[in-house]
Write a protein that holds these residues in place. Structure first.
Motif, PDB file in Angstrom:
ATOM      1  N   MET A 146     -22.988 -57.292 -36.339  1.00  0.00           N
ATOM      2  CA  MET A 146     -22.933 -57.219 -34.869  1.00  0.00           C
ATOM      3  C   MET A 146     -21.764 -56.332 -34.456  1.00  0.00           C
ATOM      4  O   MET A 146     -20.673 -56.438 -35.015  1.00  0.00           O
ATOM      5  N   LEU A 147     -21.995 -55.457 -33.474  1.00  0.00           N
ATOM      6  CA  LEU A 147     -20.977 -54.521 -33.027  1.00  0.00           C
ATOM      7  C   LEU A 147     -19.884 -55.261 -32.264  1.00  0.00           C
ATOM      8  O   LEU A 147     -20.156 -56.058 -31.366  1.00  0.00           O
TER       9      LEU A 147
ATOM     10  N   LEU B  85     -22.675 -30.042 -28.024  1.00  0.00           N
ATOM     11  CA  LEU B  85     -22.205 -29.107 -27.012  1.00  0.00           C
ATOM     12  C   LEU B  85     -23.324 -28.229 -26.461  1.00  0.00           C
ATOM     13  O   LEU B  85     -23.127 -27.481 -25.505  1.00  0.00           O
ATOM     14  N   GLY B  86     -24.481 -28.290 -27.097  1.00  0.00           N
ATOM     15  CA  GLY B  86     -25.623 -27.499 -26.654  1.00  0.00           C
ATOM     16  C   GLY B  86     -26.866 -27.972 -27.376  1.00  0.00           C
ATOM     17  O   GLY B  86     -26.929 -29.106 -27.863  1.00  0.00           O
ATOM     18  N   ASP B  87     -27.850 -27.105 -27.473  1.00  0.00           N
ATOM     19  CA  ASP B  87     -29.111 -27.451 -28.127  1.00  0.00           C
ATOM     20  C   ASP B  87     -28.953 -27.323 -29.640  1.00  0.00           C
ATOM     21  O   ASP B  87     -29.448 -26.397 -30.268  1.00  0.00           O
ATOM     22  N   THR B  88     -28.234 -28.284 -30.201  1.00  0.00           N
ATOM     23  CA  THR B  88     -27.914 -28.292 -31.627  1.00  0.00           C
ATOM     24  C   THR B  88     -28.484 -29.561 -32.262  1.00  0.00           C
ATOM     25  O   THR B  88     -28.430 -30.620 -31.641  1.00  0.00           O
ATOM     26  N   PRO B  89     -29.054 -29.491 -33.468  1.00  0.00           N
ATOM     27  CA  PRO B  89     -29.545 -30.711 -34.118  1.00  0.00           C
ATOM     28  C   PRO B  89     -28.435 -31.755 -34.212  1.00  0.00           C
ATOM     29  O   PRO B  89     -27.309 -31.452 -34.630  1.00  0.00           O
ATOM     30  N   ILE B  90     -28.742 -32.975 -33.819  1.00  0.00           N
ATOM     31  CA  ILE B  90     -27.727 -34.030 -33.796  1.00  0.00           C
ATOM     32  C   ILE B  90     -27.116 -34.257 -35.166  1.00  0.00           C
ATOM     33  O   ILE B  90     -25.901 -34.465 -35.302  1.00  0.00           O
ATOM     34  N   ASP B  91     -27.939 -34.213 -36.214  1.00  0.00           N
ATOM     35  CA  ASP B  91     -27.417 -34.439 -37.562  1.00  0.00           C
ATOM     36  C   ASP B  91     -26.381 -33.399 -37.965  1.00  0.00           C
ATOM     37  O   ASP B  91     -25.583 -33.628 -38.877  1.00  0.00           O
ATOM     38  N   GLN B  92     -26.384 -32.259 -37.309  1.00  0.00           N
ATOM     39  CA  GLN B  92     -25.452 -31.179 -37.650  1.00  0.00           C
ATOM     40  C   GLN B  92     -24.050 -31.412 -37.089  1.00  0.00           C
ATOM     41  O   GLN B  92     -23.068 -30.904 -37.629  1.00  0.00           O
ATOM     42  N   VAL B  93     -23.946 -32.200 -36.024  1.00  0.00           N
ATOM     43  CA  VAL B  93     -22.645 -32.332 -35.358  1.00  0.00           C
ATOM     44  C   VAL B  93     -22.168 -33.776 -35.186  1.00  0.00           C
ATOM     45  O   VAL B  93     -21.013 -33.999 -34.823  1.00  0.00           O
ATOM     46  N   LEU B  94     -23.026 -34.761 -35.441  1.00  0.00           N
ATOM     47  CA  LEU B  94     -22.635 -36.155 -35.260  1.00  0.00           C
ATOM     48  C   LEU B  94     -22.925 -36.967 -36.522  1.00  0.00           C
ATOM     49  O   LEU B  94     -23.986 -36.827 -37.116  1.00  0.00           O
ATOM     50  N   PRO B  95     -21.999 -37.835 -36.929  1.00  0.00           N
ATOM     51  CA  PRO B  95     -22.232 -38.661 -38.116  1.00  0.00           C
ATOM     52  C   PRO B  95     -23.262 -39.758 -37.856  1.00  0.00           C
ATOM     53  O   PRO B  95     -23.467 -40.181 -36.711  1.00  0.00           O
ATOM     54  N   ALA B  96     -23.882 -40.224 -38.929  1.00  0.00           N
ATOM     55  CA  ALA B  96     -24.899 -41.269 -38.812  1.00  0.00           C
ATOM     56  C   ALA B  96     -24.323 -42.557 -38.219  1.00  0.00           C
ATOM     57  O   ALA B  96     -25.039 -43.308 -37.540  1.00  0.00           O
TER      58      ALA B  96
ATOM     59  N   ASN C 164     -22.465 -42.948 -35.739  1.00  0.00           N
ATOM     60  CA  ASN C 164     -22.574 -42.959 -34.281  1.00  0.00           C
ATOM     61  C   ASN C 164     -23.891 -43.588 -33.832  1.00  0.00           C
ATOM     62  O   ASN C 164     -23.956 -44.302 -32.832  1.00  0.00           O
ATOM     63  N   ARG C 165     -24.955 -43.309 -34.583  1.00  0.00           N
ATOM     64  CA  ARG C 165     -26.254 -43.885 -34.237  1.00  0.00           C
ATOM     65  C   ARG C 165     -26.239 -45.404 -34.381  1.00  0.00           C
ATOM     66  O   ARG C 165     -26.855 -46.126 -33.592  1.00  0.00           O
ATOM     67  N   GLU C 166     -25.550 -45.886 -35.401  1.00  0.00           N
ATOM     68  CA  GLU C 166     -25.438 -47.332 -35.598  1.00  0.00           C
ATOM     69  C   GLU C 166     -24.715 -47.976 -34.416  1.00  0.00           C
ATOM     70  O   GLU C 166     -25.104 -49.055 -33.946  1.00  0.00           O
ATOM     71  N   VAL C 167     -23.663 -47.297 -33.951  1.00  0.00           N
ATOM     72  CA  VAL C 167     -22.918 -47.826 -32.804  1.00  0.00           C
ATOM     73  C   VAL C 167     -23.806 -47.835 -31.559  1.00  0.00           C
ATOM     74  O   VAL C 167     -23.888 -48.832 -30.839  1.00  0.00           O
ATOM     75  N   ILE C 168     -24.484 -46.720 -31.314  1.00  0.00           N
ATOM     76  CA  ILE C 168     -25.357 -46.614 -30.137  1.00  0.00           C
ATOM     77  C   ILE C 168     -26.411 -47.718 -30.147  1.00  0.00           C
ATOM     78  O   ILE C 168     -26.730 -48.313 -29.103  1.00  0.00           O
ATOM     79  N   ALA C 169     -26.955 -48.019 -31.331  1.00  0.00           N
ATOM     80  CA  ALA C 169     -28.005 -49.044 -31.438  1.00  0.00           C
ATOM     81  C   ALA C 169     -27.508 -50.421 -31.027  1.00  0.00           C
ATOM     82  O   ALA C 169     -28.310 -51.285 -30.649  1.00  0.00           O
ATOM     83  N   GLY C 170     -26.193 -50.632 -31.081  1.00  0.00           N
ATOM     84  CA  GLY C 170     -25.637 -51.946 -30.745  1.00  0.00           C
ATOM     85  C   GLY C 170     -25.128 -52.056 -29.320  1.00  0.00           C
ATOM     86  O   GLY C 170     -24.508 -53.065 -28.956  1.00  0.00           O
ATOM     87  N   ILE C 171     -25.365 -51.038 -28.496  1.00  0.00           N
ATOM     88  CA  ILE C 171     -24.845 -51.031 -27.120  1.00  0.00           C
ATOM     89  C   ILE C 171     -25.994 -51.085 -26.118  1.00  0.00           C
ATOM     90  O   ILE C 171     -27.014 -50.416 -26.284  1.00  0.00           O
TER      91      ILE C 171
ATOM     92  N   PHE D  30     -30.256 -37.848 -24.366  1.00  0.00           N
ATOM     93  CA  PHE D  30     -29.456 -37.841 -25.592  1.00  0.00           C
ATOM     94  C   PHE D  30     -29.691 -39.101 -26.414  1.00  0.00           C
ATOM     95  O   PHE D  30     -29.866 -39.040 -27.640  1.00  0.00           O
ATOM     96  N   LEU D  31     -29.701 -40.246 -25.772  1.00  0.00           N
ATOM     97  CA  LEU D  31     -29.882 -41.507 -26.496  1.00  0.00           C
ATOM     98  C   LEU D  31     -31.239 -41.568 -27.179  1.00  0.00           C
ATOM     99  O   LEU D  31     -31.353 -42.039 -28.319  1.00  0.00           O
ATOM    100  N   LYS D  32     -32.279 -41.081 -26.508  1.00  0.00           N
ATOM    101  CA  LYS D  32     -33.620 -41.094 -27.102  1.00  0.00           C
ATOM    102  C   LYS D  32     -33.700 -40.120 -28.273  1.00  0.00           C
ATOM    103  O   LYS D  32     -34.349 -40.407 -29.289  1.00  0.00           O
ATOM    104  N   LYS D  33     -33.013 -38.990 -28.142  1.00  0.00           N
ATOM    105  CA  LYS D  33     -32.994 -38.006 -29.225  1.00  0.00           C
ATOM    106  C   LYS D  33     -32.193 -38.537 -30.412  1.00  0.00           C
ATOM    107  O   LYS D  33     -32.540 -38.315 -31.577  1.00  0.00           O
ATOM    108  N   SER D  34     -31.126 -39.251 -30.124  1.00  0.00           N
ATOM    109  CA  SER D  34     -30.279 -39.806 -31.180  1.00  0.00           C
ATOM    110  C   SER D  34     -30.968 -40.958 -31.903  1.00  0.00           C
ATOM    111  O   SER D  34     -30.950 -41.042 -33.132  1.00  0.00           O
ATOM    112  N   ASN D  35     -31.569 -41.860 -31.128  1.00  0.00           N
ATOM    113  CA  ASN D  35     -32.247 -43.035 -31.686  1.00  0.00           C
ATOM    114  C   ASN D  35     -33.658 -43.117 -31.112  1.00  0.00           C
ATOM    115  O   ASN D  35     -33.879 -43.763 -30.085  1.00  0.00           O
TER     116      ASN D  35
END
Length: 235
Positions: free
Chosen positions: A1-2, A13-24, A26-33, A47-52
């Motif tokens: 639990m977060l 910062l732009g139209d960049t693949p999320i995996d290229q600029v954000l660690p995995a 972060n997705r775990e944290v987002i899933a708990g909020i 952004f949230l839908k694209k991330s998760n």
């Protein structure tokens, strides 16, 4: 639990693949909020839908924090955290709370001794400094410079003086459609030997980071119109 905290969540910062600029992580944290303080609800949802992709947007609560938000409302955005629920902060681009309204809610959390957790992500300020070749030991971010011509010239001269007097890199931004005017004003106001780095579309496929003396900038062709850019001045 977060754990309950105010999580500062960077976005690309732009139209960049999320995996290229954000660690995995972060997705775990987002899933708990379930509660998010955002600069713009529409882009935050995207952004949230694209991330998760599995996230249920309709289960989330958004609190909009931007220049239109009454200061009296900001503190209430932390009520879920006061009640033991994690809260996320999302800006339009890059790291929240850096040159961003998110700093207001982070300040309230700090005053109340509520946990504040910054997550890893792209910062145009630091990434442009890394690539500029300028002094990374001493630097200052100045935000936007004045628009009025006389004030703008005085400010540019002040920043150039700090470059030489304090050996300090000066970093600032401009509204994209005024990028060319910024370069022209710097060329007109500063010494030809003073160097300028223009970093545009950082982390994007068309990223351009270029450092030249202002004497050289006066002679080369460039096209930064309507392109997100950051400017760095050094000797």
């Amino acid at each position: 639990m977060l754990k309950p905290a105010l999580y500062l969540i960077p976005v690309p910062l732009g139209d960049t693949p999320i995996d290229q600029v954000l660690p995995a992580y972060n997705r775990e944290v987002i899933a708990g909020i379930r509660h998010f303080v955002v600069e713009n609800v529409r882009s935050a949802r995207r952004f949230l839908k694209k991330s998760n992709p599995d996230i249920c947007i309709d289960d989330l609560t958004f609190y909009e924090l931007n220049r239109h938000t009454p200061a009296t409302e900001v503190s209430s955005y932390l009520n879920p955290l006061r009640q033991g629920c994690p809260v996320g902060v999302i800006s339009e681009a890059g790291c929240p709370a850096v040159a961003d309204p998110g700093a207001d809610v982070a300040a309230i959390a700090q005053r109340e001794h509520l946990p504040v957790v910054p997550l890893v992500g792209p910062s145009s300020i630091l990434m442009s400094l890394m690539a500029s070749g300028f002094n990374g030991q001493s630097f200052a971010f100045q935000g936007y410079l004045p628009i009025e011509a006389g004030e703008r010239t005085r400010r540019i001269k002040q920043l150039e003086q700090r470059v030489y007097a304090e050996d300090q890199t000066q970093i600032f931004i401009e509204t994209p459609y005024r990028n060319h005017k910024m370069i022209e004003d710097l060329v007109r106001t500063c010494r030809p030997g003073t160097r300028l780095c223009v970093a545009a579309n950082i982390t994007c496929p068309d990223e351009r980071i270029r450092t030249l003396s202002l004497g050289e900038w006066a002679k080369v062709s460039y096209n930064y119109q309507k392109t997100p850019a950051i400017f760095l001045l050094y000797k």
